[in-house]
Write an enzyme that holds these catalytic residues in place. Sequence first.
Site, mmCIF file in Angstrom:
data_model
loop_
_atom_site.group_PDB
_atom_site.id
_atom_site.type_symbol
_atom_site.label_atom_id
_atom_site.label_comp_id
_atom_site.label_asym_id
_atom_site.label_seq_id
_atom_site.Cartn_x
_atom_site.Cartn_y
_atom_site.Cartn_z
ATOM 1 N N TRP A 1 -7.368 3.618 -10.767
ATOM 2 C CA TRP A 1 -6.679 3.538 -9.470
ATOM 3 C C TRP A 1 -7.402 2.555 -8.545
ATOM 4 O O TRP A 1 -6.782 1.733 -7.885
ATOM 5 C CB TRP A 1 -6.578 4.919 -8.832
ATOM 6 N N TYR B 1 -3.753 15.738 1.804
ATOM 7 C CA TYR B 1 -4.339 14.400 1.856
ATOM 8 C C TYR B 1 -3.360 13.517 2.610
ATOM 9 O O TYR B 1 -2.241 13.308 2.160
ATOM 10 C CB TYR B 1 -4.572 13.887 0.442
ATOM 11 N N HIS C 1 1.331 4.102 -3.074
ATOM 12 C CA HIS C 1 1.063 5.520 -2.837
ATOM 13 C C HIS C 1 2.319 6.371 -2.979
ATOM 14 O O HIS C 1 2.231 7.535 -3.378
ATOM 15 C CB HIS C 1 0.390 5.724 -1.475
ATOM 16 N N TYR D 1 0.837 -1.195 0.000
ATOM 17 C CA TYR D 1 0.000 0.000 0.000
ATOM 18 C C TYR D 1 0.877 1.252 0.000
ATOM 19 O O TYR D 1 0.652 2.176 -0.786
ATOM 20 C CB TYR D 1 -0.939 -0.021 1.215
#
Length: 104
Positions: free
Chosen positions: A76, A41, A22, A18
Amino acid sequence: MKRLAFKMYLSEGQKEEYQKRHNEIWPELKTLLKEAGVSEYSIFLDEETNTLFAFQKVSGDDGSQNLGQSEIVQRWWKYMSDIMQTNDDNSPVSVELPEVFYME
């Protein structure tokens, strides 16, 4: 500026993958988020429960969770669907969290 928070659910043992995905976020997705008004974010992981906590600052009424009609976002979601809990359309299972305290 509006603040949004929500939680999502990571599959067991997928923390590193993960983070890797990212860290390599697609430039066109980052551009789309910024153009949609997302100026900050952050995503945090509760490793005991594999719960992801996301926080955004947005300059409009909508955040990233409202961009599901975009082809980039749909790609995505599909890309991420093998490492997290998703809905039938590959969107991440997410729960919006109400703000109960804020300090400036």
